[in-house]
Design a protein around this motif. Structure first.
Motif, PDB file in Angstrom:
ATOM      1  N   VAL A   1      -8.031   6.620  -1.780  1.00 56.75           N
ATOM      2  CA  VAL A   1      -7.226   7.658  -2.422  1.00 56.75           C
ATOM      3  C   VAL A   1      -8.127   8.475  -3.342  1.00 56.75           C
ATOM      4  O   VAL A   1      -8.754   7.933  -4.256  1.00 56.75           O
ATOM      5  CB  VAL A   1      -6.063   7.055  -3.230  1.00 56.75           C
TER       6      VAL A   1
ATOM      7  N   THR B   1       2.473   8.669 -11.308  1.00 53.51           N
ATOM      8  CA  THR B   1       1.540   8.171 -10.298  1.00 53.51           C
ATOM      9  C   THR B   1       1.897   6.742  -9.904  1.00 53.51           C
ATOM     10  O   THR B   1       1.914   6.399  -8.715  1.00 53.51           O
ATOM     11  CB  THR B   1       0.096   8.221 -10.828  1.00 53.51           C
ATOM     12  N   LYS B   2       2.183   5.905 -10.888  1.00 55.98           N
ATOM     13  CA  LYS B   2       2.572   4.521 -10.615  1.00 55.98           C
ATOM     14  C   LYS B   2       3.810   4.472  -9.724  1.00 55.98           C
ATOM     15  O   LYS B   2       3.864   3.696  -8.763  1.00 55.98           O
ATOM     16  CB  LYS B   2       2.838   3.794 -11.932  1.00 55.98           C
TER      17      LYS B   2
ATOM     18  N   ASP C   1      -9.853   2.336  -9.488  1.00 58.98           N
ATOM     19  CA  ASP C   1      -8.844   1.383  -9.034  1.00 58.98           C
ATOM     20  C   ASP C   1      -8.401   1.633  -7.593  1.00 58.98           C
ATOM     21  O   ASP C   1      -8.063   0.694  -6.863  1.00 58.98           O
ATOM     22  CB  ASP C   1      -7.610   1.436  -9.940  1.00 58.98           C
ATOM     23  N   LEU C   2      -8.394   2.905  -7.170  1.00 56.29           N
ATOM     24  CA  LEU C   2      -7.838   3.262  -5.865  1.00 56.29           C
ATOM     25  C   LEU C   2      -8.905   3.592  -4.817  1.00 56.29           C
ATOM     26  O   LEU C   2      -8.572   3.995  -3.703  1.00 56.29           O
ATOM     27  CB  LEU C   2      -6.880   4.450  -6.008  1.00 56.29           C
TER      28      LEU C   2
ATOM     29  N   ILE D   1       1.825   7.130  -1.687  1.00 56.56           N
ATOM     30  CA  ILE D   1       0.472   7.660  -1.553  1.00 56.56           C
ATOM     31  C   ILE D   1      -0.389   6.713  -0.729  1.00 56.56           C
ATOM     32  O   ILE D   1      -1.140   7.133   0.156  1.00 56.56           O
ATOM     33  CB  ILE D   1      -0.133   7.909  -2.944  1.00 56.56           C
ATOM     34  N   LYS D   2      -0.266   5.416  -0.997  1.00 55.16           N
ATOM     35  CA  LYS D   2      -1.027   4.429  -0.218  1.00 55.16           C
ATOM     36  C   LYS D   2      -0.562   4.412   1.237  1.00 55.16           C
ATOM     37  O   LYS D   2      -1.382   4.224   2.148  1.00 55.16           O
ATOM     38  CB  LYS D   2      -0.860   3.047  -0.838  1.00 55.16           C
TER      39      LYS D   2
ATOM     40  N   ILE E   1      -4.568  12.156  -5.648  1.00 55.01           N
ATOM     41  CA  ILE E   1      -3.868  12.370  -6.912  1.00 55.01           C
ATOM     42  C   ILE E   1      -4.679  13.402  -7.686  1.00 55.01           C
ATOM     43  O   ILE E   1      -5.863  13.183  -7.967  1.00 55.01           O
ATOM     44  CB  ILE E   1      -3.748  11.069  -7.723  1.00 55.01           C
TER      45      ILE E   1
ATOM     46  N   ASP F   1      -8.518   1.921  -1.610  1.00 52.79           N
ATOM     47  CA  ASP F   1      -7.414   2.433  -0.796  1.00 52.79           C
ATOM     48  C   ASP F   1      -7.718   3.810  -0.222  1.00 52.79           C
ATOM     49  O   ASP F   1      -6.860   4.414   0.425  1.00 52.79           O
ATOM     50  CB  ASP F   1      -6.133   2.509  -1.638  1.00 52.79           C
TER      51      ASP F   1
ATOM     52  N   LEU G   1       2.888   5.701  -6.151  1.00 58.85           N
ATOM     53  CA  LEU G   1       1.702   5.101  -5.536  1.00 58.85           C
ATOM     54  C   LEU G   1       1.975   4.429  -4.190  1.00 58.85           C
ATOM     55  O   LEU G   1       1.156   4.562  -3.268  1.00 58.85           O
ATOM     56  CB  LEU G   1       1.060   4.106  -6.502  1.00 58.85           C
TER      57      LEU G   1
ATOM     58  N   VAL H   1      -9.037  10.867  -6.327  1.00 59.10           N
ATOM     59  CA  VAL H   1      -8.452  11.168  -7.635  1.00 59.10           C
ATOM     60  C   VAL H   1      -9.387  12.108  -8.392  1.00 59.10           C
ATOM     61  O   VAL H   1     -10.568  11.807  -8.566  1.00 59.10           O
ATOM     62  CB  VAL H   1      -8.216   9.890  -8.469  1.00 59.10           C
TER      63      VAL H   1
ATOM     64  N   LEU I   1      -8.220   5.643 -12.431  1.00 64.06           N
ATOM     65  CA  LEU I   1      -7.500   5.649 -11.153  1.00 64.06           C
ATOM     66  C   LEU I   1      -8.472   5.764  -9.982  1.00 64.06           C
ATOM     67  O   LEU I   1      -8.281   5.134  -8.940  1.00 64.06           O
ATOM     68  CB  LEU I   1      -6.500   6.802 -11.118  1.00 64.06           C
TER      69      LEU I   1
END
Length: 247
Positions: free
Chosen positions: A192, A122-123, A186-187, A129-130, A148, A190, A126, A194, A183
């Protein structure tokens, strides 16, 4: 969705996901299916020969040093559109799992595959994905925008654990669920999505012949769920039919 990466596609649920995705009336424009040795993934290669949107890339999810090069390969395929969905499907389950028999190497290898690999992959992906999320800023949080998806298991649910045992698998999936929750937080900024998904008890090499669900039944329902999920699902844990599961 325009693009999706699915890991562990040489057999079982990963292969079933590929079949279900390409069999839809609205298949992804780009489906990147990974496996350790494409030369040995005959059925997957046959699917790719019939469907030009399927790209097979070699990936050993425990070879973390290869993730940077893998991300470059994915970028060359999806280009400026970015990657809409990463489906972390690859996983393992050791045979001996009672406390009297569990071994250190079983625990470490299972955590490396089921927990560390999804986080590090994922890292690596990323930025792509962003990019997809930014490209589709007019859409709500969903798999059509950027997502994700972590293939977990009800066996990773602490609340549902009534039988004990299965230390490597249960612990690794519980840890993966925590990664999903972190995640998602954190996302969120953005946009995203998860989510952790439980495919059900499925007739695979891992699930065994006594499992009540066939691969196609599970994966077709999972793919339907991918298309139905939205902001309310973010950071959640759901099974194949859409039912929310306890952590």
């Amino acid at each position: 969705m325009n693009s999706i990466v699915v890991t562990g596609c040489n057999r079982g649920l990963g292969l079933g996901l590929v079949r279900s995705l390409v069999g839809r009336q609205d298949p992804p424009r780009t489906l990147i299916a990974t496996c350790r040795d494409p030369d040995k993934a005959q059925e997957l290669r046959e699917i790719a020969e019939k469907h030009r949107n399927v790209h097979i890339l070699s990936l050993n999810v425990r070879n973390y040093d290869s993730f940077k090069d893998f991300a470059t390969q994915v970028s060359e395929i999806v280009k400026d559109d970015g990657l809409n969905v990463l489906f972390n499907n690859a996983g393992v389950s050791p045979k001996y799992t009672r406390i009297n028999y569990v071994k250190v190497d079983q625990l470490l290898e299972t955590f490396q595959t089921n927990t560390v690999a999804p986080i590090m992959l994922t890292k690596a992906l990323l930025p792509l994905i962003k990019k997809a999320s930014e490209k589709n800023a007019g859409l709500k949080m969903s798999c059509k925008r950027a997502a994700i998806i972590n293939m977990s298991s009800i066996l990773g649910s602490i609340e549902s654990n009534k039988d004990g045992g299965l230390y490597p698998y249960k612990c690794s999936k519980a840890a993966l669920n925590m990664a999903t929750a972190s995640l998602a937080l954190d996302l969120k900024k953005d946009d995203v999505l998860v989510v952790s998904l439980h495919p059900g008890w499925v007739k695979t090499d891992m699930g065994g012949n006594n499992a009540p669900l066939g691969v196609d039944t599970s994966t077709e329902s999972l793919v339907d769920l991918l298309h139905d999920m939205g902001p309310a699902h973010n950071g959640g844990f759901y099974q194949w039919d859409g039912k929310q599961l306890p952590w």
